[in-house]
Design a protein around this motif. Structure first.
Motif, mmCIF file in Angstrom:
data_model
loop_
_atom_site.group_PDB
_atom_site.id
_atom_site.type_symbol
_atom_site.label_atom_id
_atom_site.label_comp_id
_atom_site.label_asym_id
_atom_site.label_seq_id
_atom_site.Cartn_x
_atom_site.Cartn_y
_atom_site.Cartn_z
ATOM 1 N N ASP A 191 -11.031 9.302 2.663
ATOM 2 C CA ASP A 191 -10.897 7.846 2.627
ATOM 3 C C ASP A 191 -12.098 7.202 3.323
ATOM 4 O O ASP A 191 -12.729 6.286 2.795
ATOM 5 N N GLU A 226 0.840 -1.199 0.000
ATOM 6 C CA GLU A 226 0.000 0.000 0.000
ATOM 7 C C GLU A 226 0.877 1.252 0.000
ATOM 8 O O GLU A 226 0.701 2.158 -0.806
ATOM 9 N N LEU A 265 1.051 1.912 -4.034
ATOM 10 C CA LEU A 265 -0.117 2.780 -4.262
ATOM 11 C C LEU A 265 0.120 4.213 -3.780
ATOM 12 O O LEU A 265 -0.023 5.179 -4.545
ATOM 13 N N LEU A 266 0.505 4.346 -2.513
ATOM 14 C CA LEU A 266 0.697 5.704 -1.988
ATOM 15 C C LEU A 266 1.905 6.369 -2.645
ATOM 16 O O LEU A 266 1.871 7.554 -2.951
ATOM 17 N N ARG A 293 0.819 7.831 -5.813
ATOM 18 C CA ARG A 293 0.052 9.068 -5.592
ATOM 19 C C ARG A 293 0.975 10.244 -5.309
ATOM 20 O O ARG A 293 0.782 11.345 -5.829
ATOM 21 N N TYR A 336 -1.826 11.200 5.567
ATOM 22 C CA TYR A 336 -1.110 10.266 4.691
ATOM 23 C C TYR A 336 0.328 10.692 4.416
ATOM 24 O O TYR A 336 1.072 9.949 3.793
ATOM 25 N N ARG A 348 -11.445 14.229 -2.777
ATOM 26 C CA ARG A 348 -10.583 13.937 -1.632
ATOM 27 C C ARG A 348 -9.173 14.423 -1.931
ATOM 28 O O ARG A 348 -8.618 14.063 -2.973
ATOM 29 N N ARG A 379 -14.033 10.645 -6.374
ATOM 30 C CA ARG A 379 -14.826 9.443 -6.167
ATOM 31 C C ARG A 379 -16.324 9.721 -6.291
ATOM 32 O O ARG A 379 -16.959 10.247 -5.382
ATOM 33 N N GLU A 436 -8.829 3.550 -10.884
ATOM 34 C CA GLU A 436 -8.834 2.250 -10.205
ATOM 35 C C GLU A 436 -10.198 1.952 -9.598
ATOM 36 O O GLU A 436 -10.926 2.851 -9.208
HETATM 37 C C1 IPM Z 1 -8.149 3.754 -0.765
HETATM 38 C C2 IPM Z 1 -7.465 2.725 0.073
HETATM 39 C C3 IPM Z 1 -6.041 3.190 0.366
HETATM 40 C C4 IPM Z 1 -6.129 4.512 1.109
HETATM 41 C C5 IPM Z 1 -5.187 2.177 1.134
HETATM 42 C C6 IPM Z 1 -5.145 0.844 0.443
HETATM 43 C C7 IPM Z 1 -3.808 2.690 1.410
HETATM 44 O O1 IPM Z 1 -8.173 2.483 1.235
HETATM 45 O O2 IPM Z 1 -7.717 3.975 -1.911
HETATM 46 O O3 IPM Z 1 -9.128 4.353 -0.316
HETATM 47 O O4 IPM Z 1 -6.247 4.525 2.337
HETATM 48 O O5 IPM Z 1 -6.089 5.553 0.452
#
Ligand code: IPM
Ligand code: MN
Length: 379
Positions: A270, A110, A114-115, A118, A161, A154, A128, A300
């Motif tokens: 989130d 994560e 993913l982060l 970002r 984060y 968001r 979203r 995604e």
């Molecule tokens: C989201 C997910 C992520 C977040 C996690 C997987 C790090 O929950 O994309 O909402 O917290 O942003």
């Protein structure tokens, strides 16, 4: 929302061809990260739909796959290498399945895939939509598609984060753990501006709600409120209000029809978007865009890799398909996005029994085939 495409790069060449009377279709380079678990299965259905759309609308998608995720990490120890990041930056958009592997300790993939993506690509908006499509069940009593149609903006690169903080006297009885929320003036302002712009362009209720916690977060929410007040002056056509995050959660259940666009911090966003996902039918349909309006954006499904369903052809691909639709829309292909949207709605309304894995009445691939059928047959 500003759209970005490879048009600028190909403009000169295209105009030459136009002069010669040759029509050339638009070309997009899409980075595909299928990821872990059921990620590859759902992404395959999204790509199937994109290919049908490209035939139908004369677009060209060039897909380039990147095998990032738990498998690669376990085999090679790599997460998101710098050269891959550079390649990603050179694409028109990124299409991601899911990241998360049962044999990798939670948090590693994560944070470092993913982060990191970002942060490194400065995907400072997480967009979203919360939309209940006709034919989809919501757990909210007496609410229907006309009541649930809003958008959460968001902030996606700061707040809780940012990763600031630390331990003091770790492991002792006197241990202290500090987790810091980082909110920069620039970061807040660009997010708030994006929300106002999006609200104006969306042109629905033209109401923007700031979600914070001014009664407790006396620094963070104070900055957000001041910026919101200031930016608001440039958007007299947008009605504004403020809600504390706890109250907003209540209102999302009780009275979701009041919302049009909500703007909020990374962590609050989130949390409230998982609540949003469930009122729109669950993670089987919820999708999002991680946006850098000046660079490459990533799309995604909101759900995870659901490893227990891997390879069974039972996972619902609609969220990944909806993410692909958002991508097409964001790239500025409005007609294609409209056809795509029509197909998604038709499949949800006319075919899918439940959005839960294994209960759709169809397999993963068959759902993808249905979407293709509607893309091909749209008048
Ligand atoms: C989201 C997910 C992520 C977040 C996690 C997987 C790090 O929950 O994309 O909402 O917290 O942003
Ligand atoms: Mn989340």
């Amino acid at each position: 929302m500003e759209s970005r495409s490879s048009r600028s790069r190909t403009e000169a060449g295209e105009s030459e061809k136009v002069k010669k009377g040759i029509t050339m279709s638009k070309h997009y380079k899409i980075a595909v990260i299928p990821g872990d678990g059921t990620g590859p299965e759902v992404v395959a259905e999204g790509i199937k739909a994109l290919k049908a759309l490209s035939k139908r609308c004369g677009l060209q998608f060039e897909f380039e796959e990147f095998p990032l995720g738990g498998e690669q990490y376990l085999k090679k120890g790599t997460l998101l290498p710098e050269d891959v990041l550079e390649e990603l930056k050179g694409t028109d958009a990124i299409y991601l399945g899911a990241i998360g592997h049962p044999e990798v300790k939670p948090g590693i993939l994560e944070r470092d895939i993913l982060l990191k993506m970002r942060f490194a690509l400065d995907l400072y908006i997480n967009l979203r939509p919360v939309v209940l499509y006709p034919g989809v069940d919501t757990p909210l009593k007496n609410k229907g598609p006309e009541d649930i149609d809003f958008l959460v903006v968001r902030e996606n690169t700061e707040g809780m984060y940012a990763g600031g903080g630390g331990f003091f006297k770790k492991g002792t009885a006197d241990e202290v753990a500090i987790q810091e929320s980082v909110n920069t003036r620039k970061g807040v302002e660009r997010c708030v501006r994006f929300a106002f712009e999006t609200c104006r362009k969306r042109n629905k209720k033209k109401r923007l709600t700031l979600c914070g916690k001014t009664n407790v977060l006396i620094y963070e929410s104070d900055l957000w409120s001041r910026v919101f007040e200031e930016v608001r002056k440039s958007y007299p056509d947008v009605e504004t209000n403020y809600q504390h995050v706890d109250a907003l959660c209540m209102w999302m259940i009780k009275n979701p029809e009041q919302f049009d666009v909500i703007v909020t911090t990374n962590l609050f966003g989130d949390i409230i978007t998982d609540l949003g996902a469930i009122i729109q039918g669950g993670l089987g349909i919820a999708a999002g865009g991680n946006i850098n309006p000046e660079g490459t954006s990533m799309f995604e499904p909101m759900g995870g890799s659901a490893p227990k369903y891997t390879g069974l052809n039972v996972i619902n691909p609609m969220a990944a398909i909806a993410a692909a639709q958002m991508m097409v829309d964001y790239l500025g292909e409005k007609e294609a996005a409209e056809i795509f949207q029509f197909a998604i709605k038709a499949v949800l309304k006319n075919h899918i029994k439940s959005l839960e894995a294994g209960k759709m009445g169809y397999g993963t691939k068959e759902v993808g085939d249905l979407v293709v059928k509607y893309i091909e047959s749209r008048e």
